[in-house]
Design an enzyme around this catalytic site. Structure first.
Site, PDB file in Angstrom:
ATOM      1  N   LYS A   5      13.492   0.015  -8.142  1.00  0.00           N
ATOM      2  CA  LYS A   5      13.136  -1.074  -9.124  1.00  0.00           C
ATOM      3  C   LYS A   5      11.706  -0.601 -10.237  1.00  0.00           C
ATOM      4  CE  LYS A   5       9.924  -3.368  -6.582  1.00  0.00           C
ATOM      5  NZ  LYS A   5      10.325  -3.089  -5.277  1.00  0.00           N
ATOM      6  N   ARG A  29       6.723 -12.106  -6.033  1.00  0.00           N
ATOM      7  CA  ARG A  29       7.078 -11.495  -4.606  1.00  0.00           C
ATOM      8  C   ARG A  29       6.725 -12.767  -3.984  1.00  0.00           C
ATOM      9  NH1 ARG A  29       5.551  -5.735  -5.568  1.00  0.00           N
ATOM     10  NH2 ARG A  29       6.386  -4.094  -3.394  1.00  0.00           N
ATOM     11  N   ARG A  57       8.921   9.608  -1.755  1.00  0.00           N
ATOM     12  CA  ARG A  57       8.417   9.374  -2.556  1.00  0.00           C
ATOM     13  C   ARG A  57       7.154  10.050  -2.315  1.00  0.00           C
ATOM     14  NH1 ARG A  57       7.725   2.924  -4.398  1.00  0.00           N
ATOM     15  NH2 ARG A  57       6.936   2.919  -2.470  1.00  0.00           N
ATOM     16  N   ARG A 113       1.824   7.896  -0.761  1.00  0.00           N
ATOM     17  CA  ARG A 113       1.105   6.452  -0.508  1.00  0.00           C
ATOM     18  C   ARG A 113       1.061   6.962   0.778  1.00  0.00           C
ATOM     19  NH1 ARG A 113       4.054   2.691  -4.745  1.00  0.00           N
ATOM     20  NH2 ARG A 113       3.555   1.522  -2.963  1.00  0.00           N
ATOM     21  N   ARG A 173       7.320  -3.694   5.625  1.00  0.00           N
ATOM     22  CA  ARG A 173       7.245  -4.112   3.920  1.00  0.00           C
ATOM     23  C   ARG A 173       8.467  -4.419   4.633  1.00  0.00           C
ATOM     24  NH1 ARG A 173       5.457   0.037   0.550  1.00  0.00           N
ATOM     25  NH2 ARG A 173       5.615  -0.992  -1.142  1.00  0.00           N
TER      26      ARG A 173
HETATM   27  P1  ADP Z   1      10.244   0.163  -5.902  1.00  0.00           P
HETATM   28  O1  ADP Z   1       9.596   0.357  -7.409  1.00  0.00           O
HETATM   29  O2  ADP Z   1      11.538  -0.606  -6.157  1.00  0.00           O
HETATM   30  O3  ADP Z   1       9.480   0.853  -4.662  1.00  0.00           O
HETATM   31  P2  ADP Z   1      10.806   3.184  -6.813  1.00  0.00           P
HETATM   32  O4  ADP Z   1      11.096   3.211  -8.371  1.00  0.00           O
HETATM   33  O5  ADP Z   1       9.092   3.892  -6.512  1.00  0.00           O
HETATM   34  O6  ADP Z   1      11.032   1.854  -5.905  1.00  0.00           O
HETATM   35  O7  ADP Z   1      12.206   4.248  -6.431  1.00  0.00           O
HETATM   36  C1  ADP Z   1      11.652   4.778  -4.648  1.00  0.00           C
HETATM   37  C2  ADP Z   1      12.135   6.012  -4.008  1.00  0.00           C
HETATM   38  O8  ADP Z   1      13.156   6.351  -4.228  1.00  0.00           O
HETATM   39  C3  ADP Z   1      11.174   7.267  -5.334  1.00  0.00           C
HETATM   40  O9  ADP Z   1      10.655   8.972  -4.803  1.00  0.00           O
HETATM   41  C4  ADP Z   1      12.673   7.182  -6.336  1.00  0.00           C
HETATM   42  O10 ADP Z   1      12.005   8.225  -7.528  1.00  0.00           O
HETATM   43  C5  ADP Z   1      13.925   7.294  -5.905  1.00  0.00           C
HETATM   44  N1  ADP Z   1      14.516   6.610  -6.512  1.00  0.00           N
HETATM   45  C6  ADP Z   1      14.312   5.818  -7.249  1.00  0.00           C
HETATM   46  N2  ADP Z   1      16.221   5.197  -8.037  1.00  0.00           N
HETATM   47  C7  ADP Z   1      16.655   6.267  -7.030  1.00  0.00           C
HETATM   48  C8  ADP Z   1      18.093   6.081  -7.055  1.00  0.00           C
HETATM   49  N3  ADP Z   1      18.763   5.583  -7.980  1.00  0.00           N
HETATM   50  N4  ADP Z   1      18.525   7.023  -5.622  1.00  0.00           N
HETATM   51  C9  ADP Z   1      17.558   8.141  -5.317  1.00  0.00           C
HETATM   52  N5  ADP Z   1      16.866   8.049  -5.346  1.00  0.00           N
HETATM   53  C10 ADP Z   1      16.393   7.098  -6.433  1.00  0.00           C
HETATM   54  P1  AMP Z   2       4.324  -1.902  -5.304  1.00  0.00           P
HETATM   55  O1  AMP Z   2       3.766  -0.999  -6.556  1.00  0.00           O
HETATM   56  O2  AMP Z   2       5.048  -3.117  -6.120  1.00  0.00           O
HETATM   57  O3  AMP Z   2       5.498  -1.208  -3.986  1.00  0.00           O
HETATM   58  O4  AMP Z   2       2.685  -2.397  -4.648  1.00  0.00           O
HETATM   59  C1  AMP Z   2       2.677  -1.610  -3.403  1.00  0.00           C
HETATM   60  C2  AMP Z   2       1.872  -3.462  -2.688  1.00  0.00           C
HETATM   61  O5  AMP Z   2       1.030  -3.866  -3.093  1.00  0.00           O
HETATM   62  C3  AMP Z   2       2.175  -4.282  -1.811  1.00  0.00           C
HETATM   63  O6  AMP Z   2       2.539  -3.544  -0.629  1.00  0.00           O
HETATM   64  C4  AMP Z   2       1.510  -5.377  -2.153  1.00  0.00           C
HETATM   65  O7  AMP Z   2       0.569  -5.005  -1.035  1.00  0.00           O
HETATM   66  C5  AMP Z   2       0.654  -5.197  -3.350  1.00  0.00           C
HETATM   67  N1  AMP Z   2       1.840  -6.321  -4.361  1.00  0.00           N
HETATM   68  C6  AMP Z   2       1.955  -5.580  -5.528  1.00  0.00           C
HETATM   69  N2  AMP Z   2       2.485  -7.221  -6.530  1.00  0.00           N
HETATM   70  C7  AMP Z   2       2.572  -7.890  -5.445  1.00  0.00           C
HETATM   71  C8  AMP Z   2       2.827  -8.998  -5.299  1.00  0.00           C
HETATM   72  N3  AMP Z   2       3.484  -9.088  -6.495  1.00  0.00           N
HETATM   73  N4  AMP Z   2       2.378  -9.958  -5.073  1.00  0.00           N
HETATM   74  C9  AMP Z   2       1.869  -9.838  -3.846  1.00  0.00           C
HETATM   75  N5  AMP Z   2       1.267  -8.349  -3.250  1.00  0.00           N
HETATM   76  C10 AMP Z   2       2.155  -7.364  -4.545  1.00  0.00           C
END
Ligand code: ADP
Ligand code: AMP
Length: 213
Positions: free
Chosen positions: A13, A88, A127, A160, A171
């Site tokens: 995302k 969420r 990541r 992280r 999660r």
């Molecule tokens: P989210 O915001 O949904 O938690 P991220 O955008 O941070 O996810 O992506 C999670 C991990 O996967 C990151 O390390 C990112 O660089 C990698 N990633 C994102 N999109 C792709 C893709 N299409 N193919 C492979 N790896 C990806």
């Molecule tokens: P993210 O960076 O989007 O993966 O969010 C990391 C963490 O932040 C999540 O696992 C939750 O603990 C908290 N968080 C982020 N966005 C929300 C939301 N909309 N509602 C509740 N918790 C959130």
């Protein structure tokens, strides 16, 4: 244009939201990034949010909604935004809908980035996030130029706390229970669109561009 990114944690995302923000010149609004910034700055809100985040739980709606509504009320969000990680829960979606209704406005698209759980666990283990600017990398798919160092600001990259395998599984469960019902919520409003998130990130973005055309 007002866009919501849906999908499991690690689906991509944030990666896609940043690409959309850059291409369509709208702000990328990530509640996760806002919480992490508060934690880094040692604010009260950060301290409270951290207790939940470290356990893989959602931060309570009240706190989350407050920080999000304050952000989208700012001037740069007037012409739209891409929300990443919000809503969420159904109550969060309802509060957002109500706030937009009051302005005679609505969400244009909720884009679900679909990725099966087994890919997710691999993605999150790889990541790496910048401790300073929040940029994200992947040790295999999106490596930084120099290992462990952010290309953008030169600061340290870390795994992280909530990307450790035991927390990732929690999660994913929380996602299924509390966030997946949003797919039906936005489908019933006619704004849900899905993309195959297992593709290369440029191809995922192309699919999103087709939707937004
Ligand atoms: P989210 O915001 O949904 O938690 P991220 O955008 O941070 O996810 O992506 C999670 C991990 O996967 C990151 O390390 C990112 O660089 C990698 N990633 C994102 N999109 C792709 C893709 N299409 N193919 C492979 N790896 C990806
Ligand atoms: P993210 O960076 O989007 O993966 O969010 C990391 C963490 O932040 C999540 O696992 C939750 O603990 C908290 N968080 C982020 N966005 C929300 C939301 N909309 N509602 C509740 N918790 C959130």
């Amino acid at each position: 244009m007002k866009i919501i990114m849906l999908g499991a944690p690690g689906a991509g995302k944030g990666t896609q939201a940043k690409m959309i923000a850059e291409s369509y010149k709208i702000p990328h609004v990530s509640t996760g990034d806002m919480f992490r910034l508060n934690i880094k700055n040692g604010t009260e809100l950060g301290k409270e949010a951290k207790q939940y985040m470290d356990q893989g739980l959602l931060v309570p709606d009240e706190l989350t909604v407050r920080i999000l509504l304050d952000r989208v009320a700012q001037d740069d969000c007037k012409n739209g935004y891409v929300l990443d990680g919000f809503p969420r829960t159904i109550p969060q979606a309802e509060v957002l809908e109500e706030a937009l209704n009051k302005l005679g406005d609505k969400i244009d698209y909720a884009i679900d980035v679909e990725v099966p759980d087994e890919n997710i666990i691999r993605r999150m283990g790889g990541r790496r996030a910048c401790t300073s600017c929040g940029a994200t990398y992947h040790i295999e798919h999106v490596p930084p130029k120099k290992e462990g160092v952010c290309d953008q600001c030169g600061q340290e990259l870390v795994l992280r706390d909530d990307d450790k395998p035991e927390t990732v599984e929690k999660r994913l469960r929380v996602y299924q229970e509390q966030t997946a019902p949003l797919l039906e919520f936005y489908s019933s409003k006619g704004v849900l669109r899905s993309v195959d998130g297992t593709q290369d990130m440029q191809d995922v973005f192309k699919a999103i561009e087709e939707i937004l055309k």
